[in-house]
Design an enzyme around this catalytic site. Structure first.
Site, short mmCIF file in Angstrom:
data_model
loop_
_atom_site.label_atom_id
_atom_site.label_comp_id
_atom_site.label_asym_id
_atom_site.label_seq_id
_atom_site.Cartn_x
_atom_site.Cartn_y
_atom_site.Cartn_z
N LYS A 201 0.85 -1.20 0.00
CA LYS A 201 0.00 0.00 0.00
C LYS A 201 0.88 1.24 0.00
O LYS A 201 1.69 1.44 0.91
CB LYS A 201 -0.93 -0.01 1.21
CG LYS A 201 -1.92 1.14 1.21
CD LYS A 201 -3.20 0.83 2.00
CE LYS A 201 -2.96 0.63 3.46
NZ LYS A 201 -4.23 0.55 4.23
N ASP A 334 -13.86 0.88 9.99
CA ASP A 334 -14.23 1.17 8.60
C ASP A 334 -15.30 0.17 8.14
O ASP A 334 -15.03 -1.04 8.09
CB ASP A 334 -13.00 1.08 7.70
CG ASP A 334 -13.28 1.55 6.27
OD1 ASP A 334 -14.47 1.68 5.90
OD2 ASP A 334 -12.31 1.77 5.53
#
Length: 495
Positions: A201, A334
């Site tokens: 990432k 999330d």
């Protein structure tokens, strides 16, 4: 009315999701966009990284939308009536494309705002606005190769490629603050001692420094025009969003939480879950994690799942929420269901994103459990007592507000009640669908009569709980919620 006020009035009408956050009540009936296209519409574009550059883009967007609206006005005054024309001059097909293009190009807080707005109830947002954020979800820009190379060199050094046997320079995913690449670590640096497949990432440059300016610009437009009702408490909402986004931009923080969740006293010893390992040389801007084989539990994959799989996934996610709150006191908040991958071979839920993880104090969880337990027991006086102690209420509310608040809490506790038939059925036509309709009916009342914003901790917590219930509904699952509740709370020790 100025152009900016017109735009923001159309884009940021209060939604069930907004109101849920401001009232402290999760909205279990909001519609998170689950379905993803088979191949995402990825394209490269430079990330605007300076404050001046980003403001320039915002100004250009306002000008282009104004041009589009003016063109539409001229078209309507010079042509015969068009029954299919959008009701707003701003929400033409051309302007919708301009908004989508700019949101996906700006990324950072701008795109995150779009993602937050996509978590909406389909009966609240105009269809044109739904279309904007659906397209934003399905389209994303990634950094051009030279910009990605710059980030990697700054994070891992000019010889960063020496750590990898291979590195796919084209990302397989791009989101609001970064993009993800497939790679293979060399055996000499791999924690397994052998070449290892990983997901890398890579954060967009200077995103963390753009959060204040991006959200500050939005706040200025909204507060100057008084576009939202008092009950939304915009200042608190934006401040919480700023703090959360800054945390999510710290990949070192995310790595620490991933390692924590992987410990035996969390999920490391639980055969129902898989937490990927984190490479030790990850930095605050580049995060390297073990590649996992599961598929997202959202989207079209649901249609191929057996009922057993659906029930197991939903039960595990709901149980995880309860354990995160009342056992670990740390929660990955999330609600994006692409963070939960299902591996049909191992029958494990694989957890791949810990950026939005939040910790909660013992005092807060003690009081929040007492409130939820009062709701499950349908104890009105206790609901009000613990809501006052937590800060949901001030003590000055009228009976209308108190009734709406307590009713919403009691409805949310229904799946966990001793009197509720188990397994509890989620999905269309179920008791849960009726409950969400009843909760939604209380929202306008709470919006009108609420006197204070909810506790800061509840913004992210409520989003995650909503996501768990929404996933169960999307899966059309049946879950023994009472047993999950009892197993978690029976051993809880209050201070």
């Amino acid at each position: 009315m100025t152009l900016e006020r017109s735009i923001m009035r159309q884009m940021l009408r209060p939604s069930v999701g907004d109101i849920a956050a401001s009232t402290g009540m999760p909205d279990p009936g909001e519609s998170i966009l689950l379905d993803r296209p088979k191949s995402r519409n990825l394209q490269a574009s430079k990330v605007p990284s300076s404050r001046i550059g980003r403001l320039f883009h915002y100004g250009g967007l306002a000008a282009s939308l104004g041009y589009g609206a003016a063109s539409e006005l001229i078209r309507r005054t010079t042509t015969s009536s068009d029954d299919h024309a959008p009701s707003s001059l701003m929400l033409t097909e051309g302007n919708i494309k301009r908004l989508v293009s700019k949101l996906t190009q700006m990324r950072g807080a701008a795109l995150k705002l779009g993602q937050f707005m996509s978590i909406q109830d389909s009966h609240v947002l105009p269809p044109e606005i739904e279309d904007i954020f659906r397209r934003v979800q399905d389209s994303a820009h990634y950094m051009p190769d030279w910009q990605m190379e710059q980030v990697m060199q700054e994070a891992l050094g000019p010889s960063w490629m020496d750590n990898f046997e291979s590195f796919d320079r084209l990302p397989f995913a791009a989101a609001s603050i970064g993009q993800v690449h497939s790679a293979v670590l060399k055996a000499t640096v791999s924690p397994t001692g052998a070449p290892a497949r990983v997901a890398v990432k890579v954060q967009f440059p200077n995103i963390v420094n753009s959060i204040n300016s991006d959200l500050g610009y939005v706040k200025m437009l909204l507060t100057a025009g008084k576009l939202l009702p008092r009950g939304l408490f915009l200042d608190r909402t934006i401040q919480v969003m700023k703090d959360e986004l800054k945390d999510e931009c710290d990949y070192t923080r995310e790595a620490a939480f991933a390692r924590r969740f992987g410990q035996p006293d969390h999920l490391g010893g639980d055969p129902r879950f898989k937490v990927p390992w984190v490479w030790e040389k990850s930095t605050d801007r580049v995060l390297v994690m073990e590649h996992v084989e599961g598929v997202s539990v959202g989207g079209s994959v649901i249609d191929r799942l057996s009922q057993r799989d659906r029930d197991d996934i939903a039960a595990r996610v709901i149980d995880l929420c309860l354990r995160e709150l009342f056992v670990f006191r740390v929660m990955q908040t999330d609600p994006n269901w692409t963070n939960f991958l299902w591996n049909p071979r191992t029958r494990k839920v694989e957890l791949v994103d810990f950026g939005a993880t939040r910790e909660y104090s013992k005092e807060f969880i003690d009081n929040w459990l007492r409130l939820l337990s009062a709701a499950v027991a349908e104890d009105r006086d206790a609901c009000i007592e613990w809501s006052l102690k937590l800060g949901y209420l001030t003590g000055e509310e009228n009976e209308i507000m108190l009734d709406a608040h307590v009713k919403s809490m009691v409805l949310l506790g229904t799946p966990f009640k001793a009197s509720t038939p188990q397994p509890f059925k989620f999905g269309p036509g179920s008791t849960w669908a009726d409950i969400t309709a009843q909760i939604r009916a209380q929202i306008p009342v709470m919006l009108q009569h609420r006197l204070t914003p909810p506790p800061r901790e509840t913004y992210s917590l409520n989003r995650k709980l909503s996501g768990a219930f929404l996933l169960a509904s999307r899966l059309n699952a049946s879950v023994d919620c009472r047993t999950l509740w009892t197993n978690v709370v029976k051993g809880y020790r209050f201070d």
